[in-house]
Design a protein around this motif. Structure first.
Motif, PDB file in Angstrom:
ATOM      1  N   ILE A  89       0.841  -1.207   0.000  1.00 46.95           N
ATOM      2  CA  ILE A  89       0.000   0.000   0.000  1.00 46.95           C
ATOM      3  C   ILE A  89       0.873   1.253   0.000  1.00 46.95           C
ATOM      4  CG2 ILE A  89      -1.679   1.327   1.331  1.00 46.95           C
ATOM      5  CD1 ILE A  89      -2.852  -1.304   2.317  1.00 46.95           C
ATOM      6  N   LEU A  90       1.878   1.265   0.899  1.00 48.43           N
ATOM      7  CA  LEU A  90       2.794   2.414   0.960  1.00 48.43           C
ATOM      8  C   LEU A  90       3.505   2.607  -0.372  1.00 48.43           C
ATOM      9  CD1 LEU A  90       4.374   1.844   4.494  1.00 48.43           C
ATOM     10  CD2 LEU A  90       2.892   3.747   3.820  1.00 48.43           C
ATOM     11  N   GLY A  91       3.925   1.504  -0.990  1.00 52.70           N
ATOM     12  CA  GLY A  91       4.618   1.603  -2.261  1.00 52.70           C
ATOM     13  C   GLY A  91       3.742   2.182  -3.355  1.00 52.70           C
ATOM     14  N   MET A  92       2.487   1.744  -3.418  1.00 53.45           N
ATOM     15  CA  MET A  92       1.577   2.252  -4.446  1.00 53.45           C
ATOM     16  C   MET A  92       1.266   3.726  -4.233  1.00 53.45           C
ATOM     17  SD  MET A  92      -1.055  -0.901  -5.251  1.00 53.45           S
ATOM     18  CE  MET A  92      -1.462  -1.257  -3.527  1.00 53.45           C
ATOM     19  N   VAL A  93       1.058   4.121  -2.971  1.00 53.64           N
ATOM     20  CA  VAL A  93       0.798   5.535  -2.675  1.00 53.64           C
ATOM     21  C   VAL A  93       2.022   6.381  -3.030  1.00 53.64           C
ATOM     22  CG1 VAL A  93       0.386   7.189  -0.815  1.00 53.64           C
ATOM     23  CG2 VAL A  93      -0.899   5.050  -0.886  1.00 53.64           C
ATOM     24  N   THR A  94       3.211   5.879  -2.692  1.00 57.63           N
ATOM     25  CA  THR A  94       4.445   6.595  -3.015  1.00 57.63           C
ATOM     26  C   THR A  94       4.609   6.761  -4.517  1.00 57.63           C
ATOM     27  OG1 THR A  94       5.491   5.719  -1.018  1.00 57.63           O
ATOM     28  CG2 THR A  94       6.944   6.580  -2.715  1.00 57.63           C
ATOM     29  N   ILE A 134       2.233   9.431  -5.811  1.00 56.15           N
ATOM     30  CA  ILE A 134       2.760  10.770  -5.529  1.00 56.15           C
ATOM     31  C   ILE A 134       3.882  11.112  -6.503  1.00 56.15           C
ATOM     32  CG2 ILE A 134       4.007  12.152  -3.808  1.00 56.15           C
ATOM     33  CD1 ILE A 134       2.490  10.597  -1.643  1.00 56.15           C
ATOM     34  N   GLY A 135       4.731  10.127  -6.798  1.00 56.70           N
ATOM     35  CA  GLY A 135       5.812  10.352  -7.743  1.00 56.70           C
ATOM     36  C   GLY A 135       5.304  10.731  -9.119  1.00 56.70           C
ATOM     37  N   PHE A 136       4.270  10.048  -9.589  1.00 61.61           N
ATOM     38  CA  PHE A 136       3.693  10.369 -10.889  1.00 61.61           C
ATOM     39  C   PHE A 136       3.154  11.800 -10.900  1.00 61.61           C
ATOM     40  CE2 PHE A 136       3.306   5.715 -11.836  1.00 61.61           C
ATOM     41  CZ  PHE A 136       3.952   5.761 -13.063  1.00 61.61           C
ATOM     42  N   LEU A 137       2.506  12.221  -9.809  1.00 63.46           N
ATOM     43  CA  LEU A 137       1.956  13.574  -9.739  1.00 63.46           C
ATOM     44  C   LEU A 137       3.071  14.617  -9.749  1.00 63.46           C
ATOM     45  CD1 LEU A 137      -0.880  13.044  -7.089  1.00 63.46           C
ATOM     46  CD2 LEU A 137      -1.115  13.251  -9.569  1.00 63.46           C
ATOM     47  N   LEU A 158       9.223   7.745  -7.302  1.00 65.06           N
ATOM     48  CA  LEU A 158       8.811   6.561  -8.050  1.00 65.06           C
ATOM     49  C   LEU A 158       9.756   5.391  -7.803  1.00 65.06           C
ATOM     50  CD1 LEU A 158       7.751   7.979 -11.545  1.00 65.06           C
ATOM     51  CD2 LEU A 158       6.329   6.602 -10.023  1.00 65.06           C
ATOM     52  N   LEU A 159      11.057   5.667  -7.826  1.00 62.39           N
ATOM     53  CA  LEU A 159      12.045   4.617  -7.598  1.00 62.39           C
ATOM     54  C   LEU A 159      11.906   4.030  -6.201  1.00 62.39           C
ATOM     55  CD1 LEU A 159      14.487   3.104  -8.750  1.00 62.39           C
ATOM     56  CD2 LEU A 159      15.948   4.912  -7.804  1.00 62.39           C
ATOM     57  N   ARG A 196      12.273  20.626 -11.222  1.00 59.02           N
ATOM     58  CA  ARG A 196      12.585  20.219  -9.846  1.00 59.02           C
ATOM     59  C   ARG A 196      11.586  19.192  -9.337  1.00 59.02           C
ATOM     60  NH1 ARG A 196      16.134  23.707  -6.959  1.00 59.02           N
ATOM     61  NH2 ARG A 196      16.983  25.328  -8.326  1.00 59.02           N
ATOM     62  N   GLY A 197      10.302  19.397  -9.634  1.00 58.32           N
ATOM     63  CA  GLY A 197       9.290  18.425  -9.232  1.00 58.32           C
ATOM     64  C   GLY A 197       9.505  17.088  -9.910  1.00 58.32           C
ATOM     65  N   ALA A 198       9.952  17.118 -11.174  1.00 56.88           N
ATOM     66  CA  ALA A 198      10.196  15.879 -11.900  1.00 56.88           C
ATOM     67  C   ALA A 198      11.340  15.088 -11.275  1.00 56.88           C
ATOM     68  CB  ALA A 198      10.515  16.186 -13.362  1.00 56.88           C
ATOM     69  N   VAL A 199      12.384  15.797 -10.808  1.00 60.63           N
ATOM     70  CA  VAL A 199      13.506  15.115 -10.150  1.00 60.63           C
ATOM     71  C   VAL A 199      13.041  14.426  -8.873  1.00 60.63           C
ATOM     72  CG1 VAL A 199      15.651  15.513  -8.886  1.00 60.63           C
ATOM     73  CG2 VAL A 199      15.325  16.539 -11.134  1.00 60.63           C
ATOM     74  N   ILE A 200      12.303  15.171  -8.056  1.00 57.37           N
ATOM     75  CA  ILE A 200      11.796  14.581  -6.808  1.00 57.37           C
ATOM     76  C   ILE A 200      10.831  13.447  -7.113  1.00 57.37           C
ATOM     77  CG2 ILE A 200      10.493  15.059  -4.694  1.00 57.37           C
ATOM     78  CD1 ILE A 200      11.513  17.961  -4.888  1.00 57.37           C
ATOM     79  N   GLY A 201      10.007  13.632  -8.147  1.00 53.77           N
ATOM     80  CA  GLY A 201       9.061  12.590  -8.535  1.00 53.77           C
ATOM     81  C   GLY A 201       9.750  11.320  -8.995  1.00 53.77           C
TER      82      GLY A 201
END
Length: 381
Positions: A196-201, A204-207, A223-224, A214-219
């Motif tokens: 569940i945590l992995g899917m939520v993470t 968030i990464g996709f968003l 995702l990883l 900068r958002g893409a780097v954090i995303g």
């Protein structure tokens, strides 16, 4: 060390008590380089950019040393309890994988898991206090200390999440293990929360990918992280099942001792369906009357010209079995795994009262254990 650790057949890099696959390490280095280039306020040609790159390099090096200390404390806690403990996983910083630490009881699990997170929390508080003092005096070390505080805070919070195999997930597993007296039940529930945590993470990464550079780097890093958490939790359940089977189940109990048998005089064309199934079910046993005289799979079929399939028999293309090691089906699964580790390029013949009735190789065992992890039968672990 669990009996199944070497079945993963991964190519790992080990450094300062940390382990990572070469492929994953290369991915992290590439993503890290892109992140530094994207987040830098300037280039290496100006002083601001040079200072930023210097501080970033120092924070990365310091963070790796902190993860190494996290790992060392895990090992020291295990040693104190009379147990062995391997390196932590770089993909999930500070996390102990099941093949590196399989505790004998819930108490040991909780103590070793909490020890690493405790030292990371202590490092966060120490660097945080030094950051406040340094910032008050406008010291040049303020930026470095801020980075170290945030890095250790991230390591601590990540490991305290209640998803296996994170430290918090191991504590949750220990609690459920204590209540149910079943390490497998504890692992399944803790891994479920990790999924569940992995899917939520990952969501968030996709968003974050759509919020500029900068958002893409954090995303991308998010995702990883989510992908690693999902993958490691699934592997943890499988490894736990392997470990329990290896210690308590015989080969017959685990239903690993049966293989498809086909007569040697069967034409290749008539046995195509059986040969195709070997990619899923493992090699065929080729029999001459009541005697097993060889084994065959798709590898035996590939060199044979298609036009000869009507003329040649399975006996003509079968590989001999005289050189293969054998094991009785009443032996433990752990003994079978040890044999496969000793002869990784060859399958093992399985006997029942002195007669061969099965053959299994490493890839087939891996596939069957995956199925066993999802649908345990015959015995309740």
């Amino acid at each position: 060390m669990p009996v199944v650790s070497s079945l993963r057949m991964s190519s790992d890099v080990l450094w300062l008590g940390m382990r990572a696959s070469r492929g994953h390490l290369a991915l992290m280095l590439i993503l890290g380089g892109i992140s530094l280039d994207t987040l830098a306020p300037g280039s290496l040609r100006d002083s601001a950019g040079q200072r930023w790159y210097l501080h970033a390099a120092l924070v990365i090096a310091g963070s790796l040393l902190c993860v190494a200390l996290h790992s060392a404390v895990h090992r020291q806690a295990a040693t104190y309890l009379g147990l062995s403990c391997g390196p932590v996983d770089v993909a999930l910083p500070g996390t102990l994988l099941e093949e590196h630490f399989s505790p004998p009881d819930p108490r040991s699990e909780a103590i070793v898991a909490l020890s690493g997170s405790a030292v990371s929390l202590l490092l966060t508080m120490t660097f945080g206090a030094l950051w406040v003092i340094s910032d008050a005096f406008n010291a040049p070390t303020s930026t470095f200390l801020a980075g170290m505080t945030l890095a250790n805070c991230g390591i601590t919070l990540l490991n305290l999440l209640p998803g296996y195999p994170l430290d918090g997930g191991r504590v949750l597993r220990a609690f459920i293990w204590y209540l149910t007296d079943s390490v497998l039940s504890g692992t399944r529930w803790a891994a479920f929360y990790a999924q569940i945590l992995g899917m939520v993470t990952m969501l968030i990464g996709f968003l974050l990918l759509g919020l500029g550079e900068r958002g893409a780097v954090i995303g991308a890093w998010t995702l990883l992280l989510g992908w690693n958490l999902n993958r490691r939790s699934r592997d943890g359940v499988l490894t736990t099942v392997w470990h329990e089977l290896g210690r308590t189940w015989s080969i017959d109990d685990a239903e690993l001792g049966f293989s498809r048998m086909v007569a040697a005089e069967t034409r290749i064309e008539a046995a195509l369906d059986d040969l195709l199934l070997t990619s899923r079910d493992g090699p065929l046993l080729i029999t001459d009357g009541d005697v097993v005289m060889g084994t065959a799979n798709l590898g035996n079929l590939r060199p044979v010209p298609r036009q000869r399939w009507k003329d040649l028999t399975l006996g003509d293309i079968a590989s001999p079995v005289g050189h293969l090691v054998r094991i009785d089906d009443q032996q433990l699964v752990g003994a079978l795994i040890a044999m496969l580790d000793a002869t990784p390029q060859h399958p093992v013949l399985i006997e029942h009262h002195g007669r061969v009735r099965g053959i299994i190789d490493r890839s087939t065992l891996y596939a069957r254990m995956q199925s066993r992890a999802a649908f345990p039968t015959r015995k309740r672990l």
